[in-house]
Design a protein around this motif. Structure first.
Motif, short mmCIF file in Angstrom:
data_model
loop_
_atom_site.label_atom_id
_atom_site.label_comp_id
_atom_site.label_asym_id
_atom_site.label_seq_id
_atom_site.Cartn_x
_atom_site.Cartn_y
_atom_site.Cartn_z
N TYR A 1 -13.34 48.94 32.20
CA TYR A 1 -12.36 50.04 32.29
C TYR A 1 -12.35 50.86 31.02
N ASP B 1 -5.49 54.59 35.88
CA ASP B 1 -5.79 53.16 35.84
C ASP B 1 -4.66 52.45 35.07
N ASP C 1 -4.67 48.09 41.66
CA ASP C 1 -3.81 48.96 40.86
C ASP C 1 -2.37 48.77 41.31
#
Lengths: 559, 233
Positions: free
Chosen positions: A15, A30, A110
């Motif tokens: 990420y 995110d 998420d």
């Protein structure tokens, strides 16, 4: 014999390295990156709030008010409180660790509303900006409680800017709480039942309930002070028949539960650390989970213990005193279960565990003095003295910040993929513990002897204890500064962490560090078991395969 | 994965039903937040009313119950049209959704126009707190309760508290009506593009929840502010 070009393999996508541009960070949805946005902002505000604390402790080195004027001193402690509570403590664990961990721990990619999550950070920043503007244009001097009529009729500082800032930041925590509640309800992995949720998730759930149900009440209260100031509406103005004590009721209806907004997430972290570093299933899972929700619910019906000296009837005071003491029950449930978890566990002394053990002692003192303060007779005696200051710092700093730092040390390898230097981190944990006690324990004595809070000068007989306190504060400051340095160092030079550097159980430890953009590796099975199930065959195999047997040589008792 | 491709299902949900459950729960929690938000004001009202029952009754009887009553009917009507808009969204009938959203919008604007006339009357009668506030206790009340001059003086002050609460509550409610109107406009565009159907209609449904909440707040405000104590004269 000839060596193939190993280096040609592209680095694994995480990420972090998926996009380095500033734009990609500022517009990210995110949850892991949003956690970083919060971590950076709250660290900045922590330094600012700490700076005001430093000036307070410097002023109190001598009995005479010789460093700053009384007016400046009023601003110092107000700004210290406002920044530490609204801009640091309330968002600290939920917005940083909660954002990073909740989706991963429940097996989701998420939170339920990723855009709202990013919007919450912008709302937080906007509110922070208002407060910074207030500081830059003269500051605020009402105390963090904004009591009327000091904040309305007699206000002589930037109350409105700060109030509007707090109002805005409030909506950030309402929306974050709402997001977490919906995420925990609807985004869990199909095997992740309510009874299997990690206790950090349970604690975050309870916290979010308070965020959603409590924060709006302080929002409307501040709004009413605002319209009173701006349009001359007569709501809390005693000259017109308004009631300033009503303000106190409305304010504490939120602000007492807000104490649990700050401490409940720390409870969640401590549950994770106790189980993880005892290599043992947590003792009394159901009780710990239920006590989080119990504290959240009970927390709503104790607010008037802040008003024992402001005209509460004897009957009401007695009821609120009893209800307040009741909170000690679910809290004790936690402490006893954590202690029992360590019993016969293979306890290791890694840095996060040092923080957890420090928390246990400090929070115990903070909690028990809370019961003392709930007692009407004692409260009248020590009301508005340093005894109260020491009490809530034992809970907020000794509890919430120890929990935050413990959690940050525990999940740092997951967040960054790097380990931090162990010696320095252990040293800082010890400095924080020692410095904290030296700072705040003398304040219990000072308060009991009658030193009132919020004064810049004091009688000479209090000086020795005040010097202890200021000396402790400098040690505490170094203890907080160190992690900032070695965390930054570890980002570049830290040893690679691997998936599960601690050998602990939890979905977050099954995925690579740092995690891929969508948390879980495509095609890799997610093994959901009961929380902290160190005896589960799959978990044991998994741990053996990934990290080898526990670092501690002792055998884990298999029952 | 088909739903992901169609753009209706966001990337982090795995099914339409999961997404719908999340949106719906989110909206209900937001409503809970709204109830607590208004709750603070209702608490202030209840406390002050209990402390000054006569003063509040006298001040309250100055309000125009006819306009307030008409507005109550207007809002109830808007709730009916909103409920129909939700129904047609669930059935995916584009023209009917748009039609009933427009009806709801018109009722909402009617409410605000009436509110505007009520507010301007307050400015003329000097019953706006902090703005030349000058309230006089009616002669019949003074006679009926044999009020002393000191009592009359305090009553005139307490009236300012009542009108402050009145403006705070109706103002915050009016703001919610206005936000609702903006949201209706925001909903009409996707409705015209035929975005809502049997599978996807949670925006309309959730806005409906909001709208009924705004309506419900008024159902409490009207009797509390306009009706309680009208028999004082």
């Amino acid at each position: 014999m000839s060596t193939p070009a190993v280096a040609a393999q592209p680095p694994r996508e995480t990420y972090i390295n998926t996009d380095w541009s500033l734009r990609s960070w500022l517009l990210t949805i995110d949850h892991k990156r949003i956690a970083w946005l919060y971590l950076i902002s709250i660290s900045g505000f922590f330094v600012l709030g700490g700076f005001f604390a430093l000036l307070i402790r410097l002023e109190l080195l001598t009995p005479a008010g010789d460093l700053v004027s009384p007016d400046t001193y009023n601003r110092l402690f107000t700004q210290h409180g406002v920044i530490m509570i609204f801009l640091f403590l309330i968002p600290s664990i939920p917005a940083v660790l909660g954002n990073f961990l909740i989706p991963i721990q429940i097996g989701a990619i998420d939170v339920a509303f990723p855009k709202l999550n990013l919007a919450s950070w912008y709302i937080y920043s906007l509110g922070g900006l208002f407060i910074v503007i207030a500081l830059a244009t003269g500051g605020v001097d009402t105390g963090w409680t904004f009591y009327t009529p000091l904040s309305s009729t007699y206000a002589n500082s930037q109350v409105m800017w700060v109030a509007v800032g707090v109002f805005i930041v409030g909506f950030s925590s309402i929306l974050t709480g709402l997001n977490f509640l919906v995420t925990i309800h609807t985004m869990r992995h199909k095997d992740m039942t309510w009874g299997r949720l990690p206790l950090f998730v349970w604690a975050s759930y309870a916290t979010s309930l308070i965020n959603v149900l409590g924060t709006p009440v302080v929002a409307i209260t501040i709004l009413l002070v605002g319209v009173e100031r701006m349009f001359g509406l007569a709501i809390f103005d005693p000259a017109l028949g308004g009631d300033p004590v009503l303000f106190q009721h409305l304010f504490w209806f939120y602000s007492h539960p807000a104490v649990y907004i700050m401490i409940l997430p720390a409870f969640g972290v401590i549950s994770e650390l106790m189980a993880g570093f005892s290599r043992k299933r947590i003792f009394g899972y159901n009780f710990i989970a239920a006590s989080s929700v119990g504290i959240a619910v009970l927390g709503f019906i104790v607010w008037a213990h802040h008003l024992f000296t402001t005209g509460l009837s004897v009957y009401a005071a007695t009821v609120f005193s009893a209800l307040t003491m009741l909170i000690a029950v679910p809290t004790a449930v936690k402490i006893i279960n954590w202690t029992t978890t360590m019993y016969q566990g293979s306890v290791s002394w890694d840095t996060p565990m040092l923080y957890a053990l420090g928390f246990l002692g400090l929070f115990l003192v903070g909690g028990l003095t809370g019961v003392m303060l709930a007692t009407l007779g004692i409260d009248i005696h020590v009301h508005d003295t340093y005894f109260v200051v020491a009490h809530f710092h034992y809970v907020m700093v000794g509890g919430a910040i120890m929990g935050f730092l413990g959690g940050l040390h525990y999940w740092w390898p997951k967040m960054t993929g790097r380990m931090y230097p162990e010696t320095f981190s252990k040293l800082s944990a010890l400095l924080v513990f020692a410095g904290f006690n030296l700072t705040f324990f003398p304040q219990f004595i000072l308060g009991y002897l009658g030193m009132p809070r919020r004064y810049h000068a004091y009688p000479e007989e209090f000086q020795v204890l005040n010097i202890f306190s200021s000396a402790g504060a400098s040690i505490l400051g170094v203890g907080y500064l160190l992690p900032g340095l070695y965390f930054a160092y570890s980002l570049v030079f830290g040893e690679k962490a691997g998936r599960n550097p601690w050998g602990t159980v939890g979905l977050e430890w099954q995925i690579p560090s740092p995690p891929p953009p969508h948390n879980f590796v495509e095609g890799e099975e997610i093994v959901v078991t009961d929380a902290y199930d160190y005896e589960h065959d799959l978990i044991r195999d998994d741990l053996d395969r990934r990290v080898g047997p526990p670092r501690d040589a002792r055998e884990v008792p298999v029952g | 994965m088909g739903s992901h491709a169609s753009g209706v299902l966001a990337h982090h949900f795995h099914s339409i039903s999961q997404q719908r459950a999340a949106h719906s729960l989110g909206m209900w929690l937001f409503m809970a937040q709204e109830i607590m938000f208004f709750g603070g004001l209702f608490t202030a009202y209840v406390v002050y009313r209990a402390l000054n029952p006569l003063d509040f009754a006298v001040a309250s009887s100055e309000l125009d119950a006819v306009l307030g009553g008409v507005n109550t009917l207007v809002l109830i009507a808007s709730s009916v049209t909103m409920a129909l808009a939700v129904k047609y969204a669930q059935l995916g009938k584009k023209n009917m959704i748009v039609l009933f959203l427009i009806f709801t919008f018109l009722f909402a604007s009617t409410f605000l126009v009436i509110k505007y006339f009520e507010y301007s009357a307050k400015f003329e009668h000097h019953t706006v707190p902090g703005y030349d506030f000058d309230f006089h206790v009616p002669a019949d009340v003074i006679q009926k309760f044999e009020l002393s001059p000191e009592r009359i003086a305090t009553m005139e002050k307490r009236a300012e508290v009542f009108f402050s609460i009145y403006f705070a509550m109706t103002g915050l409610h009016g703001l919610h009506v206005f936000i609702g109107m903006c949201l209706i406009i925001w909903l009409i565009f996707p409705a015209m593009k035929n975005k809502f159907n049997v599978d996807y209609h949670s925006p309309v449904e959730n806005f409906g929840l909001y709208w009924h909440f705004v309506d419900l707040v008024w159902i409490f405000l009207f009797p509390l502010l306009y009706l309680l104590g009208r028999n004082i004269h």
